[in-house]
Design an enzyme around this catalytic site. Structure first.
Site, PDB file in Angstrom:
ATOM      1  N   SER A 136     -28.220 -47.533 -80.671  1.00 34.23           N
ATOM      2  CA  SER A 136     -28.814 -46.708 -79.629  1.00 34.23           C
ATOM      3  C   SER A 136     -27.748 -45.938 -78.867  1.00 34.23           C
ATOM      4  O   SER A 136     -26.659 -46.435 -78.615  1.00 34.23           O
ATOM      5  CB  SER A 136     -29.593 -47.588 -78.654  1.00 34.23           C
ATOM      6  OG  SER A 136     -29.885 -46.859 -77.479  1.00 34.23           O
ATOM      7  N   TYR A 160     -29.073 -39.129 -78.156  1.00 34.67           N
ATOM      8  CA  TYR A 160     -29.815 -38.373 -77.139  1.00 34.67           C
ATOM      9  C   TYR A 160     -28.982 -37.136 -76.865  1.00 34.67           C
ATOM     10  O   TYR A 160     -27.817 -37.259 -76.481  1.00 34.67           O
ATOM     11  CB  TYR A 160     -29.997 -39.198 -75.857  1.00 34.67           C
ATOM     12  CG  TYR A 160     -31.131 -40.189 -75.931  1.00 34.67           C
ATOM     13  CD1 TYR A 160     -32.386 -39.820 -76.388  1.00 34.67           C
ATOM     14  CD2 TYR A 160     -30.941 -41.505 -75.506  1.00 34.67           C
ATOM     15  CE1 TYR A 160     -33.424 -40.731 -76.434  1.00 34.67           C
ATOM     16  CE2 TYR A 160     -31.981 -42.426 -75.553  1.00 34.67           C
ATOM     17  CZ  TYR A 160     -33.216 -42.021 -76.016  1.00 34.67           C
ATOM     18  OH  TYR A 160     -34.244 -42.913 -76.064  1.00 34.67           O
ATOM     19  N   THR A 186     -33.275 -38.393 -81.284  1.00 32.32           N
ATOM     20  CA  THR A 186     -34.547 -38.749 -80.639  1.00 32.32           C
ATOM     21  C   THR A 186     -34.996 -37.601 -79.751  1.00 32.32           C
ATOM     22  O   THR A 186     -34.271 -37.172 -78.842  1.00 32.32           O
ATOM     23  CB  THR A 186     -34.400 -40.049 -79.835  1.00 32.32           C
ATOM     24  OG1 THR A 186     -34.063 -41.081 -80.748  1.00 32.32           O
ATOM     25  CG2 THR A 186     -35.698 -40.406 -79.123  1.00 32.32           C
ATOM     26  N   LYS A 303     -36.436 -38.096 -84.694  1.00 32.88           N
ATOM     27  CA  LYS A 303     -37.271 -39.234 -84.278  1.00 32.88           C
ATOM     28  C   LYS A 303     -38.202 -38.795 -83.159  1.00 32.88           C
ATOM     29  O   LYS A 303     -37.760 -38.170 -82.184  1.00 32.88           O
ATOM     30  CB  LYS A 303     -36.377 -40.389 -83.794  1.00 32.88           C
ATOM     31  CG  LYS A 303     -37.127 -41.615 -83.292  1.00 32.88           C
ATOM     32  CD  LYS A 303     -36.165 -42.773 -83.099  1.00 32.88           C
ATOM     33  CE  LYS A 303     -36.858 -44.055 -82.686  1.00 32.88           C
ATOM     34  NZ  LYS A 303     -37.151 -44.135 -81.254  1.00 32.88           N
ATOM     35  N   HIS A 327     -42.105 -43.826 -79.607  1.00 30.87           N
ATOM     36  CA  HIS A 327     -41.182 -44.577 -78.752  1.00 30.87           C
ATOM     37  C   HIS A 327     -41.818 -45.895 -78.296  1.00 30.87           C
ATOM     38  O   HIS A 327     -41.586 -46.367 -77.200  1.00 30.87           O
ATOM     39  CB  HIS A 327     -40.808 -43.723 -77.532  1.00 30.87           C
ATOM     40  CG  HIS A 327     -39.393 -43.897 -77.059  1.00 30.87           C
ATOM     41  ND1 HIS A 327     -38.396 -43.001 -77.343  1.00 30.87           N
ATOM     42  CD2 HIS A 327     -38.801 -44.865 -76.309  1.00 30.87           C
ATOM     43  CE1 HIS A 327     -37.259 -43.405 -76.777  1.00 30.87           C
ATOM     44  NE2 HIS A 327     -37.480 -44.543 -76.144  1.00 30.87           N
TER      45      HIS A 327
HETATM   46  C1  FNR Z   1     -36.713 -48.178 -77.149  1.00 29.65           C
HETATM   47  N1  FNR Z   1     -36.697 -47.082 -78.012  1.00 29.65           N
HETATM   48  C2  FNR Z   1     -35.589 -46.274 -78.061  1.00 29.65           C
HETATM   49  N2  FNR Z   1     -35.551 -45.230 -78.919  1.00 29.65           N
HETATM   50  C3  FNR Z   1     -34.454 -44.463 -79.022  1.00 29.65           C
HETATM   51  O1  FNR Z   1     -34.435 -43.521 -79.816  1.00 29.65           O
HETATM   52  N3  FNR Z   1     -33.367 -44.729 -78.237  1.00 29.65           N
HETATM   53  C4  FNR Z   1     -33.327 -45.735 -77.355  1.00 29.65           C
HETATM   54  O2  FNR Z   1     -32.329 -45.966 -76.682  1.00 29.65           O
HETATM   55  C5  FNR Z   1     -34.496 -46.520 -77.221  1.00 29.65           C
HETATM   56  N4  FNR Z   1     -34.556 -47.533 -76.297  1.00 29.65           N
HETATM   57  C6  FNR Z   1     -35.636 -48.376 -76.267  1.00 29.65           C
HETATM   58  C7  FNR Z   1     -35.646 -49.427 -75.370  1.00 29.65           C
HETATM   59  C8  FNR Z   1     -36.690 -50.343 -75.401  1.00 29.65           C
HETATM   60  C9  FNR Z   1     -36.659 -51.524 -74.481  1.00 29.65           C
HETATM   61  C10 FNR Z   1     -37.747 -50.186 -76.336  1.00 29.65           C
HETATM   62  C11 FNR Z   1     -38.861 -51.176 -76.420  1.00 29.65           C
HETATM   63  C12 FNR Z   1     -37.763 -49.107 -77.181  1.00 29.65           C
HETATM   64  C13 FNR Z   1     -37.808 -46.867 -78.962  1.00 29.65           C
HETATM   65  C14 FNR Z   1     -37.567 -47.611 -80.255  1.00 29.65           C
HETATM   66  O3  FNR Z   1     -36.546 -47.025 -81.010  1.00 29.65           O
HETATM   67  C15 FNR Z   1     -38.814 -47.647 -81.139  1.00 29.65           C
HETATM   68  O4  FNR Z   1     -39.278 -46.349 -81.340  1.00 29.65           O
HETATM   69  C16 FNR Z   1     -39.949 -48.499 -80.571  1.00 29.65           C
HETATM   70  O5  FNR Z   1     -39.459 -49.664 -79.963  1.00 29.65           O
HETATM   71  C17 FNR Z   1     -40.884 -48.889 -81.701  1.00 29.65           C
HETATM   72  O6  FNR Z   1     -41.989 -49.549 -81.211  1.00 29.65           O
HETATM   73  P1  FNR Z   1     -42.170 -51.139 -81.198  1.00 29.65           P
HETATM   74  O7  FNR Z   1     -41.659 -51.679 -82.517  1.00 29.65           O
HETATM   75  O8  FNR Z   1     -41.355 -51.646 -80.044  1.00 29.65           O
HETATM   76  O9  FNR Z   1     -43.626 -51.275 -81.015  1.00 29.65           O
END
Ligand code: FNR
Length: 431
Positions: A136, A160, A186, A303, A327
């Site tokens: 991330s 990002y 993303t 994404k 997300h």
């Molecule tokens: C995320 N997600 C996310 N996506 C991304 O591109 N960069 C990031 O830093 C983060 N940070 C993040 C923090 C937390 C706490 C969560 C729960 C999610 C989204 C992540 O990549 C992903 O798309 C989702 O978590 C998928 O859904 P599920 O499996 O949690 O239902």
């Protein structure tokens, strides 16, 4: 191989089940719960209230979060019989790399809220399981530290797109240098969604210097700390009291210069302010993608794609892959679930580039359904965070291992010997 020996070969899923059941004879239960709801409960017990809210929560009324899960119920698997599934192959190939399972770890920020070892524990677990880990941009541990713990196991970097092109360039160059095999941009978080649980606790981890390790380890970002902030940025100041002091101390602890130097120089706070002023670029458009293409030879994935028109446009722009994602329901409450959009997106993409899907994957059946509807592979977010909170590195390994096993069993019991055999014909609409 004779039929007998083929059937008696102890294969991975059976071995995993046996290990669990045999452990039970000796009074041992799995280290972290297999059941996803129980796993979340176990994780919640280990996390702060704020940590659990941050990870478990979604945007608004959390309607999209619920929909992500419910959408899977609208499709049912139709198993086929008598197809000799004694030999199975769950592998898929993505960007020239053969993976043991169509499973990836989606990027999740601020993992220090789940466990002190954060991203490093996840990196080790992912490497041990051969599952790609998408670092991330909001990690708690710099990408180089995680990469160093992964040998040549697959990892990607999630970007990002910040307001500084120079910073974007630097992050991408670092990702290449530490062996990342793809860049995931993303697109759905150019602004932070309205996250009710976090708002009610008035808690944003970044303001405490958490989840900004990719920035505080970046030479371009560190140079930016000596420059004045853009006009208006950093204007809002919190009241000064015990709580603020605690937050400042926490930010100093998280800054790489060491606690006292970070505190006395003011650089830890400057980093938080600079991060807030820089981290996202809501003005991003399709035209900006060329900038990235010119700066990396790695495959680029977008994404957050949910509309087939955007998917088609991505292909036209020479993008190498998509991550169909909302997300995890954390951005646009009321938005479509990823599973319901997947068939339309797959149609628009027409197998020209791979499609990874995340948001709501909680078991082998979900993986199966996503693949049947056009995904090349799937990603998980919260499930491995809960494994991390409940059991550290081992907990993440358990979650990955369980999911891989559940998927292989589902595939076999549905009459499919390989991922290629998981087609739309294996599903019917519920009811
Ligand atoms: C995320 N997600 C996310 N996506 C991304 O591109 N960069 C990031 O830093 C983060 N940070 C993040 C923090 C937390 C706490 C969560 C729960 C999610 C989204 C992540 O990549 C992903 O798309 C989702 O978590 C998928 O859904 P599920 O499996 O949690 O239902």
């Amino acid at each position: 191989m004779s039929d007998d020996s083929r059937d008696n070969r102890i294969n991975a899923p059976v071995a995993r089940q046996q290990e669990i059941y045999m452990g039970g004879l000796g009074g041992r239960r799995p280290a972290v719960p297999v059941d996803m709801a129980a796993l979340e409960t176990a994780a919640a017990r280990r996390m702060s209230r704020e940590g659990h809210a941050y990870i478990a929560g979604g945007a608004g009324r959390e309607d999209t979060m619920a929909r992500n899960l419910d959408a899977f119920g609208e499709w049912r698997i139709v198993p086929r019989m008598l197809r000799d599934v004694s030999q199975r192959d769950t592998s898929v190939t993505l960007f020239g790399r053969r993976l043991p399972s169509p499973l990836l770890l989606s990027p999740v920020g601020v993992l220090e809220m789940a466990h002190a070892q954060a991203d490093l524990a996840v990196a080790r677990a992912a490497a041990a399981e051969g599952v790609p880990y998408i670092f991330s941009n909001q990690a708690s541990v710099p990408m180089e530290t995680c990469a160093a713990a992964m040998d040549d196991a697959p990892r990607w970097f999630q970007l990002y797109w910040s307001k500084s092109d120079e910073l974007v360039e630097s992050l991408v160059a670092r990702a290449e240098a530490c062996g990342c095999e793809a860049i995931v941009v993303t697109l759905d978080t150019t602004l932070l969604g309205w996250r009710t649980r976090d708002l009610d606790l008035a808690y944003l981890p970044f303001l405490r210097g958490m989840g900004i390790a990719q920035y505080t380890s970046d030479p371009v970002f560190l140079r930016m700390l000596d420059q004045p902030l853009p006009e208006g940025a950093g204007d809002s100041r919190p009241p000064v009291n015990l709580h603020t002091i605690r937050a400042v101390l926490q930010a100093a602890r998280n800054f790489p210069d060491g606690f006292w130097p970070s505190l006395t120089s003011g650089r830890a706070l400057a980093a938080v302010r600079r991060f807030i002023a820089t981290y996202s670029r809501p003005s991003l458009t399709w035209n900006d993608l060329a900038f990235l293409r010119e700066r990396t030879r790695l495959p680029i994935l977008l994404k957050g794609i949910l509309d087939p028109a955007d998917a088609a446009r991505a292909v036209d722009h020479g993008v190498d892959g998509l991550i169909v994602s909302n997300h995890g329901g954390r951005q646009v409450d009321g938005s479509v679930s990823t599973l319901e959009q997947l068939p339309r997106i797959a149609e628009a993409v027409a197998e020209q580039i791979p499609i990874v899907m995340d948001s709501g994957i909680r078991g082998g059946a979900d993986m199966f359904k996503a693949l049947a509807l056009g995904a090349t592979a799937v990603g998980i977010g919260r499930p491995y965070c809960y494994g991390l909170a409940a059991g550290g590195e081992d907990g993440v390994r358990e979650v990955i291992g369980n999911l891989k096993t559940d998927f292989e069993l589902t595939m076999a019991l549905a009459g499919c010997k390989s991922v290629a055999e998981i087609t739309r014909e294996r599903l019917v609409p519920a009811g």
